[in-house]
Design a protein around this motif. Structure first.
Motif, PDB file in Angstrom:
ATOM      1  N   MET A 140       0.830  -1.209   0.000  1.00  0.00           N
ATOM      2  CA  MET A 140       0.000   0.000   0.000  1.00  0.00           C
ATOM      3  C   MET A 140       0.867   1.262   0.000  1.00  0.00           C
ATOM      4  SD  MET A 140      -3.006  -1.103   2.663  1.00  0.00           S
ATOM      5  CE  MET A 140      -3.907   0.423   2.428  1.00  0.00           C
ATOM      6  N   ASP A 141       1.971   1.235  -0.737  1.00  0.00           N
ATOM      7  CA  ASP A 141       2.877   2.369  -0.736  1.00  0.00           C
ATOM      8  C   ASP A 141       2.223   3.635  -1.254  1.00  0.00           C
ATOM      9  OD1 ASP A 141       4.806   0.734   0.265  1.00  0.00           O
ATOM     10  OD2 ASP A 141       5.835   0.395  -1.645  1.00  0.00           O
ATOM     11  N   ASN A 142       1.230   3.495  -2.128  1.00  0.00           N
ATOM     12  CA  ASN A 142       0.593   4.676  -2.697  1.00  0.00           C
ATOM     13  C   ASN A 142      -0.634   5.119  -1.906  1.00  0.00           C
ATOM     14  OD1 ASN A 142      -0.584   2.212  -3.691  1.00  0.00           O
ATOM     15  ND2 ASN A 142      -1.854   3.476  -5.035  1.00  0.00           N
ATOM     16  N   ILE A 143      -0.958   4.402  -0.824  1.00  0.00           N
ATOM     17  CA  ILE A 143      -2.124   4.716   0.006  1.00  0.00           C
ATOM     18  C   ILE A 143      -1.680   5.452   1.266  1.00  0.00           C
ATOM     19  CG2 ILE A 143      -4.089   3.800   1.280  1.00  0.00           C
ATOM     20  CD1 ILE A 143      -4.306   3.350  -1.722  1.00  0.00           C
ATOM     21  N   GLU A 144      -2.328   6.589   1.535  1.00  0.00           N
ATOM     22  CA  GLU A 144      -2.053   7.344   2.753  1.00  0.00           C
ATOM     23  C   GLU A 144      -3.296   7.336   3.636  1.00  0.00           C
ATOM     24  OE1 GLU A 144      -0.803  11.855   4.245  1.00  0.00           O
ATOM     25  OE2 GLU A 144      -0.721  11.332   2.104  1.00  0.00           O
ATOM     26  N   ILE A 145      -3.198   6.717   4.780  1.00  0.00           N
ATOM     27  CA  ILE A 145      -4.306   6.654   5.728  1.00  0.00           C
ATOM     28  C   ILE A 145      -4.233   7.874   6.638  1.00  0.00           C
ATOM     29  CG2 ILE A 145      -5.462   5.311   7.512  1.00  0.00           C
ATOM     30  CD1 ILE A 145      -5.375   3.859   4.850  1.00  0.00           C
ATOM     31  N   ILE A 146      -5.203   8.748   6.565  1.00  0.00           N
ATOM     32  CA  ILE A 146      -5.243   9.934   7.422  1.00  0.00           C
ATOM     33  C   ILE A 146      -6.229   9.730   8.561  1.00  0.00           C
ATOM     34  CG2 ILE A 146      -5.792  12.407   7.484  1.00  0.00           C
ATOM     35  CD1 ILE A 146      -4.814  12.539   4.576  1.00  0.00           C
ATOM     36  N   ASP A 147      -7.357   9.126   8.274  1.00  0.00           N
ATOM     37  CA  ASP A 147      -8.359   8.762   9.277  1.00  0.00           C
ATOM     38  C   ASP A 147      -8.487   7.244   9.262  1.00  0.00           C
ATOM     39  OD1 ASP A 147     -11.236   8.057  10.110  1.00  0.00           O
ATOM     40  OD2 ASP A 147     -11.165  10.195  10.626  1.00  0.00           O
ATOM     41  N   PRO A 148      -8.534   6.579  10.417  1.00  0.00           N
ATOM     42  CA  PRO A 148      -8.588   5.107  10.442  1.00  0.00           C
ATOM     43  C   PRO A 148      -9.717   4.499   9.625  1.00  0.00           C
ATOM     44  CG  PRO A 148      -8.183   5.974  12.644  1.00  0.00           C
ATOM     45  CD  PRO A 148      -8.477   7.156  11.773  1.00  0.00           C
ATOM     46  N   ARG A 149     -10.780   5.258   9.406  1.00  0.00           N
ATOM     47  CA  ARG A 149     -11.909   4.731   8.633  1.00  0.00           C
ATOM     48  C   ARG A 149     -11.525   4.427   7.185  1.00  0.00           C
ATOM     49  NH1 ARG A 149     -16.133   9.427   9.814  1.00  0.00           N
ATOM     50  NH2 ARG A 149     -14.156  10.589   9.867  1.00  0.00           N
ATOM     51  N   PHE A 150     -10.489   5.100   6.684  1.00  0.00           N
ATOM     52  CA  PHE A 150     -10.091   4.909   5.292  1.00  0.00           C
ATOM     53  C   PHE A 150      -9.474   3.535   5.067  1.00  0.00           C
ATOM     54  CE2 PHE A 150      -7.317   6.066   1.523  1.00  0.00           C
ATOM     55  CZ  PHE A 150      -8.376   6.277   0.648  1.00  0.00           C
ATOM     56  N   ARG A 151      -8.962   2.916   6.126  1.00  0.00           N
ATOM     57  CA  ARG A 151      -8.291   1.626   5.995  1.00  0.00           C
ATOM     58  C   ARG A 151      -9.237   0.560   5.440  1.00  0.00           C
ATOM     59  NH1 ARG A 151      -3.518   0.753   8.012  1.00  0.00           N
ATOM     60  NH2 ARG A 151      -3.765   2.536   9.446  1.00  0.00           N
ATOM     61  N   GLY A 169      -8.328  10.008   3.583  1.00  0.00           N
ATOM     62  CA  GLY A 169      -7.102   9.419   3.051  1.00  0.00           C
ATOM     63  C   GLY A 169      -6.861   9.842   1.625  1.00  0.00           C
ATOM     64  N   LYS A 170      -5.697   9.384   1.109  1.00  0.00           N
ATOM     65  CA  LYS A 170      -5.301   9.727  -0.245  1.00  0.00           C
ATOM     66  C   LYS A 170      -4.782   8.497  -0.978  1.00  0.00           C
ATOM     67  CE  LYS A 170      -3.692  14.372   1.108  1.00  0.00           C
ATOM     68  NZ  LYS A 170      -2.541  15.329   1.042  1.00  0.00           N
ATOM     69  N   ILE A 171      -4.978   8.498  -2.281  1.00  0.00           N
ATOM     70  CA  ILE A 171      -4.309   7.547  -3.169  1.00  0.00           C
ATOM     71  C   ILE A 171      -3.340   8.369  -4.002  1.00  0.00           C
ATOM     72  CG2 ILE A 171      -4.572   5.858  -5.022  1.00  0.00           C
ATOM     73  CD1 ILE A 171      -7.453   5.418  -4.074  1.00  0.00           C
ATOM     74  N   HIS A 172      -2.060   8.174  -3.778  1.00  0.00           N
ATOM     75  CA  HIS A 172      -1.058   8.963  -4.490  1.00  0.00           C
ATOM     76  C   HIS A 172      -0.826   8.389  -5.880  1.00  0.00           C
ATOM     77  CE1 HIS A 172       0.011  11.580  -1.167  1.00  0.00           C
ATOM     78  NE2 HIS A 172      -0.052  10.516  -0.364  1.00  0.00           N
ATOM     79  N   VAL A 173      -0.778   9.285  -6.847  1.00  0.00           N
ATOM     80  CA  VAL A 173      -0.593   8.935  -8.257  1.00  0.00           C
ATOM     81  C   VAL A 173       0.586   9.752  -8.761  1.00  0.00           C
ATOM     82  CG1 VAL A 173      -1.708   8.919 -10.529  1.00  0.00           C
ATOM     83  CG2 VAL A 173      -3.061   8.469  -8.478  1.00  0.00           C
ATOM     84  N   PRO A 174       1.441   9.200  -9.626  1.00  0.00           N
ATOM     85  CA  PRO A 174       2.657   9.904 -10.033  1.00  0.00           C
ATOM     86  C   PRO A 174       2.456  11.132 -10.908  1.00  0.00           C
ATOM     87  CG  PRO A 174       2.463   7.812 -11.190  1.00  0.00           C
ATOM     88  CD  PRO A 174       1.422   7.811 -10.127  1.00  0.00           C
ATOM     89  N   CYS A 175       1.218  11.441 -11.274  1.00  0.00           N
ATOM     90  CA  CYS A 175       0.957  12.647 -12.050  1.00  0.00           C
ATOM     91  C   CYS A 175      -0.415  13.195 -11.679  1.00  0.00           C
ATOM     92  CB  CYS A 175       1.051  12.368 -13.555  1.00  0.00           C
ATOM     93  SG  CYS A 175       0.087  10.954 -14.098  1.00  0.00           S
ATOM     94  N   ARG A 176      -0.692  14.392 -12.132  1.00  0.00           N
ATOM     95  CA  ARG A 176      -1.933  15.076 -11.794  1.00  0.00           C
ATOM     96  C   ARG A 176      -3.148  14.302 -12.311  1.00  0.00           C
ATOM     97  NH1 ARG A 176      -3.306  21.265 -13.769  1.00  0.00           N
ATOM     98  NH2 ARG A 176      -5.469  21.354 -13.026  1.00  0.00           N
ATOM     99  N   VAL A 177      -4.146  14.141 -11.461  1.00  0.00           N
ATOM    100  CA  VAL A 177      -5.388  13.460 -11.840  1.00  0.00           C
ATOM    101  C   VAL A 177      -6.449  14.516 -12.140  1.00  0.00           C
ATOM    102  CG1 VAL A 177      -7.161  11.809 -11.143  1.00  0.00           C
ATOM    103  CG2 VAL A 177      -4.787  11.479 -10.397  1.00  0.00           C
TER     104      VAL A 177
END
Length: 298
Positions: A1-12, A256-264
């Motif tokens: 899950m390297d591209n997943i950022e959990i900010i609030d536990p609910r996002f997990r 949370g966020k899903i990081h992508v290598p370019c602008r979405v």
């Protein structure tokens, strides 16, 4: 899950640790307007500067759906499953009939030409809601420079009567929009003036009045530099942003966020059970499976 950022536990519980961010296709110029056709098991999306609408499916890969497309941007489906599209070059909203014929729905308001319709959604009563910023007529890259005749606005159209109403006129650059699953809210992205150094970037939310067409209670939902937006079945808002995808609780909390290598630029749910999230990301089409299902009709 390297591209997943959990900010609030609910996002997990909303994302999957074993579902990668997949690159489906690349080599485009600027992607926009994804819409899923479950009955055809395919995704349509715009490659705006190349003046074409593309088609992707798991079985057949990439093909051209329509070219030229008059620099179409956003797409959605109406309650009969037909394709509704926003054209930059032709400055209009169209409907593609089942036989392939294209029907003009709206290109003027009070006798003046629309700017460059950008994004579009269809409400359960069949009304068509779309944003109309001037972005597509300000450059030759996404449609061609043309004279502006109207302020930036959001409109609602009744396809039965042909009535076109201005429902929002408080934005400098209205962009992506979507309804909450119960249609009590309308979310609209403000991306501001295109070439301004201090362009305003936020997501605003409105309450729908009892008649289902009037809006009230305008307020800031999130201070995000967003573009396209979609809701899942639980009412969470998923926003296309400069660094990927941001997911918000209905109360505005960033989960949370899903990081992508370019602008979405835009996104939509589709695929198996409506839980695959398709991302139009600059020159590349990505997808990722989630543990959520999209609210929109497939």
């Amino acid at each position: 899950m390297d591209n997943i950022e959990i900010i609030d536990p609910r996002f997990r519980a909303m994302v999957l640790s074993n579902a990668p961010l997949e690159e489906l296709a690349d080599g485009f110029r600027w992607l926009e307007g994804p819409v899923w056709f479950a009955d055809h098991e395919c995704l349509l999306f715009s490659d705006i500067p190349n003046d074409r609408v593309m088609r992707w499916s798991e079985s057949a890969g990439i093909s051209v759906f329509r070219q030229p497309s008059h620099f179409e941007n956003g797409h959605t489906r109406d309650r009969q499953g037909r394709l509704i599209s926003c054209s930059h070059r032709a400055r209009c909203i169209t409907r593609t009939e089942w036989n392939g014929q294209i029907t003009l729905l709206a290109d003027r308001f009070e006798g003046r030409r629309l700017n460059s319709p950008n994004d579009v959604v269809v409400k359960s009563d069949g009304t068509i809601w779309f944003s109309d910023p001037p972005y597509g007529i300000q450059t030759d890259y996404e449609g061609g420079k043309q004279e502006r005749e109207l302020p930036a606005r959001v409109y609602c159209m009744d396809p039965q009567s042909g009535e076109l109403r201005c429902v929002i006129d408080s934005f400098e650059g209205p962009n992506g929009l979507c309804f909450s699953p119960d249609e009590t809210r309308l979310y609209v992205v403000e991306t501001g003036l295109q070439f301004a150094a201090d362009a305003r970037h936020e997501i605003r939310v409105f309450d729908l009045q009892a008649d289902g067409r009037g809006l009230s209670g305008e307020r800031c939902f999130a201070g995000a530099h967003a573009d396209g937006i979609r809701c899942d079945q639980d009412g969470n808002l998923w926003a296309a942003t400069e660094d990927g995808v941001h997911c918000y609780d209905p109360d505005g909390t960033l989960l949370g966020k899903i990081h992508v290598p370019c602008r979405v630029s835009n996104l939509c749910f589709g695929g198996r059970n409506g839980s695959q999230l398709f991302l139009c990301a600059s020159q590349t089409l990505f997808a990722i499976y989630t543990n959520c299902r999209g609210a929109q009709q497939p």
